[in-house]
Design a protein around this motif. Structure first.
Motif, PDB file in Angstrom:
ATOM      1  N   GLN A 166       0.810  -1.209   0.000  1.00 16.23           N
ATOM      2  CA  GLN A 166       0.000   0.000   0.000  1.00 16.23           C
ATOM      3  C   GLN A 166       0.847   1.264   0.000  1.00 16.23           C
ATOM      4  N   HIS A 167       2.165   1.111   0.068  1.00 19.92           N
ATOM      5  CA  HIS A 167       3.073   2.261   0.058  1.00 19.92           C
ATOM      6  C   HIS A 167       3.314   2.658  -1.401  1.00 19.92           C
ATOM      7  N   LYS A 168       2.756   3.777  -1.823  1.00 21.61           N
ATOM      8  CA  LYS A 168       2.790   4.151  -3.238  1.00 21.61           C
ATOM      9  C   LYS A 168       4.213   4.430  -3.722  1.00 21.61           C
ATOM     10  N   ALA A 169       5.005   5.123  -2.911  1.00 20.83           N
ATOM     11  CA  ALA A 169       6.374   5.426  -3.333  1.00 20.83           C
ATOM     12  C   ALA A 169       7.204   4.154  -3.467  1.00 20.83           C
ATOM     13  N   ALA A 170       6.997   3.206  -2.542  1.00 13.12           N
ATOM     14  CA  ALA A 170       7.729   1.940  -2.623  1.00 13.12           C
ATOM     15  C   ALA A 170       7.336   1.155  -3.863  1.00 13.12           C
ATOM     16  N   MET A 171       6.046   1.153  -4.191  1.00 17.88           N
ATOM     17  CA  MET A 171       5.595   0.444  -5.391  1.00 17.88           C
ATOM     18  C   MET A 171       6.142   1.097  -6.647  1.00 17.88           C
ATOM     19  N   ALA A 172       6.190   2.429  -6.662  1.00 12.90           N
ATOM     20  CA  ALA A 172       6.777   3.119  -7.814  1.00 12.90           C
ATOM     21  C   ALA A 172       8.265   2.802  -7.936  1.00 12.90           C
ATOM     22  N   GLY A 173       8.981   2.801  -6.798  1.00 16.26           N
ATOM     23  CA  GLY A 173      10.401   2.470  -6.823  1.00 16.26           C
ATOM     24  C   GLY A 173      10.647   1.041  -7.256  1.00 16.26           C
ATOM     25  N   LEU A 174       9.819   0.112  -6.767  1.00 16.02           N
ATOM     26  CA  LEU A 174       9.971  -1.286  -7.149  1.00 16.02           C
ATOM     27  C   LEU A 174       9.717  -1.475  -8.639  1.00 16.02           C
TER      28      LEU A 174
END
Length: 316
Positions: A32-40
């Protein structure tokens, strides 16, 4: 475990209460962490692009040029990439001064930089975890020796000692370079793990394990380290992000990856003089370095928030 509760009134609907495990909560918070998903997403895209385009080892890539192939410089070596309408063209990132395809060079450089960074992260995490856990659990002379060694490593500037190590190991290949640099940047992780182990070794479950005669090795690896997994994983991601910047800096200084191999930092070093006349030779490797470092940092931020026990509310 799922618990179904039916409301007593006829108008109310039944409720389902789901009790999630700690691992499920961590995964849910992370996804649910948007920045982490974008980074991944960005990191996976770069890894797939770098390792499939020009190939790796015995496997061939889908791109028609490789990083060693020279040719005729066309149109001053300018990039042929266009965003609208989207087209790669013949040389999307341009060409260098001897006609090499710069897309192939950047992809090869990204491969080497990623390999070195992940090797450094694995070695530094392993060494830091072992040093921190042993010094925090056994205390006394073990802690004195290991922590004084850690203090000495911390007082020496990382770039200085890394430059010395990189100079000695750079010509031996990226594996040796990654292993050598990993033995340099572990102290911060070691101190973090030691602090966690110091607090955990006095807990009741550790005292109970000691009371029944459990060996220290089993207590450390079966009871203590699993409870420090969160801080270890977060620190490992940040170590990898620092490693990509450290390798780029060393290669820029000429003490990292050595020719005939290539890395992103080495490309910047080679073509820094072309920043005004042919800026694409300078900017493309720089963009990939920034994208890799930022994406790993975002992933680390997401993992930190996911493992934080204070983040006890999860959106449905």
């Amino acid at each position: 475990m799922t618990l179904s509760v039916s409301a007593p009134s006829g108008d109310a609907q039944g409720m389902t209460i789901v009790a999630r495990t700690q691992g499920q909560l961590v995964r849910r918070r992370f996804f649910q962490h948007k920045a982490a998903m974008a980074g991944l997403t960005v990191l996976l895209a770069i890894v797939v692009l770098a390792f499939t385009s020009v190939g790796f080892g015995p496997f061939d890539g889908w791109w028609k040029y490789n990083w060693t192939q020279t040719g005729t410089v066309v149109n001053g070596g300018q990039p042929t990439l266009t965003l609208w309408p989207f087209s790669l063209g013949e040389h999307p990132f341009g060409q260098d001064n001897v006609g090499k395809d710069y897309f192939a060079l950047v992809m090869r450089g990204a491969q080497q930089s990623l390999l070195v960074a992940f090797l450094v992260g694995i070695v530094a995490t392993t060494v830091g975890t072992l040093v921190g856990s042993l010094s925090g659990y056994f205390r006394k002379w073990t802690e004195a020796v290991l922590m004084r060694w850690t203090d000495v490593m911390i007082t020496i500037p990382v770039l200085l000692i890394a430059a010395i190590v990189g100079r000695m190991a750079g010509g031996s290949g990226i594996i040796v370079l990654g292993l050598a640099l990993g033995l340099v940047i572990w102290p911060q992780l070691g101190r973090l793990v030691r602090g966690e182990v110091l607090s955990l070794r006095e807990r009741e479950f550790v005292e109970a394990a000691r009371a029944i005669g459990t060996r220290p090795r089993r207590i450390i690896f079966k009871h203590i380290l699993p409870n420090t997994l969160g801080i270890i994983i977060v620190s490992a991601t940040l170590t990898i992000a620092n490693a990509i910047l450290l390798e780029s800096a060393l290669s820029f200084l000429g003490v990292g990856v050595q020719p005939p191999d290539i890395s992103l930092g080495q490309l910047i070093s080679f073509y820094q003089g072309a920043m005004l006349t042919r800026p694409w030779l300078f900017w493309w490797p720089g963009v990939f370095i920034i994208a890799i470092a930022l994406s790993i940092n975002f992933i680390g931020d997401g993992l930190r928030d996911a493992f934080d026990p204070r983040q006890n509310r999860v959106r449905a």
